[in-house]
Write an enzyme that holds these catalytic residues in place. Structure first.
Site, mmCIF file in Angstrom:
data_model
loop_
_atom_site.group_PDB
_atom_site.id
_atom_site.type_symbol
_atom_site.label_atom_id
_atom_site.label_comp_id
_atom_site.label_asym_id
_atom_site.label_seq_id
_atom_site.Cartn_x
_atom_site.Cartn_y
_atom_site.Cartn_z
ATOM 1 N N THR A 186 5.553 -1.908 -2.707
ATOM 2 C CA THR A 186 4.347 -2.543 -2.184
ATOM 3 C C THR A 186 3.532 -1.597 -1.303
ATOM 4 O O THR A 186 4.005 -0.548 -0.888
ATOM 5 C CB THR A 186 4.712 -3.793 -1.373
ATOM 6 O OG1 THR A 186 5.767 -3.459 -0.473
ATOM 7 C CG2 THR A 186 5.170 -4.908 -2.266
ATOM 8 N N SER A 221 0.077 -1.950 6.811
ATOM 9 C CA SER A 221 -0.698 -2.159 5.606
ATOM 10 C C SER A 221 -1.255 -0.810 5.237
ATOM 11 O O SER A 221 -2.019 -0.228 5.988
ATOM 12 C CB SER A 221 -1.820 -3.157 5.868
ATOM 13 O OG SER A 221 -2.630 -3.227 4.733
ATOM 14 N N ARG A 222 -0.825 -0.292 4.081
ATOM 15 C CA ARG A 222 -1.159 1.099 3.779
ATOM 16 C C ARG A 222 -2.574 1.285 3.262
ATOM 17 O O ARG A 222 -3.127 2.356 3.388
ATOM 18 C CB ARG A 222 -0.155 1.672 2.790
ATOM 19 C CG ARG A 222 1.208 1.901 3.434
ATOM 20 C CD ARG A 222 2.045 2.833 2.612
ATOM 21 N NE ARG A 222 2.895 2.109 1.688
ATOM 22 C CZ ARG A 222 4.161 1.813 1.921
ATOM 23 N NH1 ARG A 222 4.728 2.183 3.033
ATOM 24 N NH2 ARG A 222 4.871 1.151 1.038
ATOM 25 N N VAL A 223 -3.162 0.253 2.635
ATOM 26 C CA VAL A 223 -4.503 0.456 2.091
ATOM 27 C C VAL A 223 -5.530 -0.500 2.667
ATOM 28 O O VAL A 223 -6.723 -0.284 2.537
ATOM 29 C CB VAL A 223 -4.508 0.331 0.552
ATOM 30 C CG1 VAL A 223 -3.750 1.464 -0.063
ATOM 31 C CG2 VAL A 223 -3.963 -1.001 0.105
#
Lengths: 185, 527
Positions: free
Chosen positions: B365, B391-393
């Protein structure tokens, strides 16, 4: 391992041996007799399948039973089978041998299942039809299943054409199941 | 009851049977060798394809999962009763698939698309979509750039989620994982009501849940008018294992229908740890070799191919039309610009995130939201540990005004967690430290939120602004919730224009001044 796969190996070995010795036809005839025996004699079937009787004892009995009646090769084969503890899959081996035999000789086994016994003229017609379609020699087996009510089914390996009343009714039932009844009255 | 006339019956029967074909087809039939534990071995069916549906004599459907030298392994999707050695099995020539369409909205279905809610057949035009479909390739995607508002202050500010992202919700049992998912669905109501926004359709996949829990979720969604844009795919714990492991794929297939028609969809997989268990059961029964924790070797692929289907599709319609593995039924309506956001849920055992399935899904994810029972019990709800949640993006998708405010909030919270340990000893602290701790407490307080009350993003910005700028520093802790209420009420009543501009991402000095004035004014009432 699944019994079918083991049976296939034994059957292939037997077939090749028979071919070497030019005894394929006798082997086939005798195995057919055994198949018949398995079907008709419950005692023999239970004897073959029994896990209680020691394999050695089974081999001795088999020898006594078949020595005089069958060729040396088949008797020896059955004995060996018992000694190796594989006699319980004899029915599968016979079937695998027959499949192999038919395949090698370009014979296609087809089966007609009907509600009542069919006339030989109809059988001939079906045979001719299949022969023309598959371009092979056809061996037609016959089976009577009153459950079909009427009509017949033709089976070729795992393909089937259903022309029976039973199949039609099944299809009808599915149709009703699919289109859910909607009240319009 | 009205009388029934025989001729009417005949007419209806005829109509119902109009599709019935009377000529015989060539059928391919196999024979059951062995059946048990929901798995059948079938002899014959030499031409069957992997993943194809087959039908047993008693009407039960099955899926072909193993193709072997002389037999095929079939998993049953229904009753085992009535299937015995020698039973006939028929090919359907259909790969396992589901009928999707707008008619599914508001419905509860099983993973095969059959309705479970007793509201009759699914209405409207339906398109066939395979359950297992390859994810769109690289050239058909674009980076995530639109926000998906969950309506939860803690998430939208610090762990923002973008449309097309995959954000894992992970935590122990009863830490509020499902609650976050449900709140997010409820919050999507705003996207349907706001004419400037693009609506987000929701799919809730219940996999291995108690049937009573599913009923509760459906009831909640109905109560908050969220069902009309939601599809519930239910495979309760009582469903056969194959249905349970197929449920998320069915949810993805429905989501792809919206995604490929240029719309936005949100799919929630609740939960994937139970799906993994169901898949393990099927795999072991099919005698596939077990690996770590007895999961089969392709358990990673099971989840990665599912989650890869969440995507933001490129805006260009012409390119989108070329998309790989489009089902033929979809060709007529494919549009670019759609998205499928996935919120998978994983339940951990006693906080063990290093177990096999959690680590797998974490690595697949684009970030995760950690929920902790300690926080939950301390009354911090949602019990999100913002320290280790990421939250990476999603940052790229956050609206500008929120981004400005959130940076400060994150920093203050981080400092607070560090100092909090000291505060517990009641030691004498210098006033600066004391101030930081007090600020932190208030920040934590405003991040608390009641269940089923998602908040629009502009109000989130307003309240976070008030707290991080120190307007709440003199408000007693137990009055913070009351303050928030009054502050937002006042803004809604008197400064609707400011809220509107905040929502559009603007945050200039004029807006800041207005917010500051209101915040200060209201704070006075609480001192």
């Amino acid at each position: 391992m699944l019994p079918e796969r083991i049976a296939h190996r034994w059957a292939k070995a037997l077939y090749e041996l028979a071919q070497e010795r030019n005894e394929v036809e006798t082997a086939k005839e005798e195995l057919l007799q055994i198949q018949q025996l398995l079907k008709t004699s419950k005692e023999f079937f239970l004897f073959i399948k029994s896990p209680i009787i020691p394999h050695k004892r089974k081999a001795e009995i088999i020898k006594k039973l078949f020595e005089q009646r069958f060729s040396a090769m088949i008797t020896l084969f059955l004995e060996k089978l018992a000694l190796k503890g594989r006699e319980t899959i004899l029915p599968e081996i016979v079937k695998a041998f027959m499949d192999y035999y038919y395949e090698r000789n370009g014979i296609l086994v087809a089966k007609v299942v009907s509600a009542a016994p069919l006339d030989s003229s109809i059988l001939e017609e079906i045979k001719a039809f299949l022969a023309a379609r598959y371009k092979k020699q056809i061996l037609l087996e016959q089976e009577v299943k009153p459950r079909l009510i009427g009509g017949f089914q033709i089976w070729v390996k795992d393909k089937m054409v259903d022309l029976s009343i039973y199949g039609r009714l099944q299809q009808l039932r599915k149709q009703f199941h699919l289109t859910e009844y909607k009240a319009r009255v | 009851m009205k009388g029934i006339r025989p001729d009417e019956i005949t007419a209806i029967l005829r109509q119902e049977l109009s599709g019935f074909r009377s000529e015989a087809d060539l059928e391919e039939v196999g024979t059951v060798l062995q059946v048990g534990d929901g798995v059948a071995r079938v002899y014959g069916l030499t031409e069957v394809r992997a993943g194809e549906m087959v039908e047993f004599e008693n009407g039960t459907k099955g899926i072909v999962l193993n193709l072997e030298e002389d037999n095929v392994g079939v998993v049953l999707l229904g009753e085992e009763a009535g299937i015995k050695e020698g039973s006939k099995v028929q090919r359907t020539r259909e790969i396992a698939s589901i009928l999707v369409g707008d008619g599914l909205l508001g419905r509860v279905i099983n993973p095969l698309g059959e309705p479970l809610d007793g509201k009759g057949p699914i209405q409207g035009k339906l398109y066939r979509s395979p359950l297992e479909r390859k994810a769109p390739g690289v050239i058909y995607r674009r980076p995530v750039h639109q926000p998906l508002q969950t309506g939860l202050k803690a998430i939208d500010s610090m762990i923002p989620i973008g449309r097309g992202q995959r954000e894992l919700i992970i935590g122990d049992r009863s830490t509020g994982k499902t609650a976050i998912a449900i709140d997010t669905i409820i919050n999507q109501r705003r996207t349907h009501e706001d004419p400037d926004d693009e609506p987000v359709y929701c799919i809730y996949v219940a996999c291995g849940q108690k049937a009573s829990t599913i009923a509760q979720v459906v009831d909640t969604l109905q109560r908050y008018n969220a069902m009309e844009y939601t599809v519930v795919v239910a495979a309760p714990a009582s469903a056969p294992a194959p249905l349970q492991f197929l449920a998320p794929y069915a949810g993805a297939a429905i989501g792809e229908y919206f995604r490929d028609s240029g719309r936005h969809a949100l799919v929630i997989y609740d939960d994937l740890s139970k799906q993994a268990v169901a898949y393990r059961e099927v795999s072991l029964l099919l005698r596939r070799p077990p690996g770590r924790e007895a999961y089969p070797g392709d358990i990673f692929y099971l989840h990665s191919r599912l989650l890869e289907r969440a995507a933001k599709i490129i805006d260009d319609d012409e390119v989108a039309k070329q998309m790989n593995d489009l089902p033929p039924d979809f060709r007529s309506f494919v549009k670019g610009g759609g998205s499928l956001t996935a919120l998978p849920i994983i339940e951990t055992q006693a906080g063990d995130v290093a177990a096999y399935i959690p680590t797998n899904v974490i690595s697949i994810t684009d970030g995760q939201i950690y929920l902790e029972p300690d926080l939950f019990n301390a009354g911090i709800r949602p019990a999100i540990n913002v320290g280790i949640s990421v939250s990476r993006v999603g940052g790229n998708a956050q609206i500008r005004s929120m981004k400005k405010i959130a940076g400060r909030l994150k920093l203050e919270l981080a400092q607070y967690w560090e100092l909090e340990a000291f505060a517990k000893f009641g030691a004498d602290l210098d006033p600066a430290t004391m101030r930081q701790i007090e600020r932190g407490r208030r920040n934590v307080e405003i991040l608390k939120q009641k269940q089923y009350s998602p908040m629009p993003v502009e109000e989130q910005i307003a309240i976070i602004f008030a707290s991080t700028r120190g307007f709440l520093d003199n408000v007693p802790l137990n009055k913070v919730a009351e303050y928030e209420q009054q502050y937002l009420d006042y803004l809604r009543a008197n400064h609707a224009d400011v809220l509107k501009r905040l929502k559009q991402g603007e945050l200039d000095d004029a807006i800041e001044n207005t917010l500051a004035k209101v915040a200060e004014e209201i704070a006075k009432q609480f001192q």
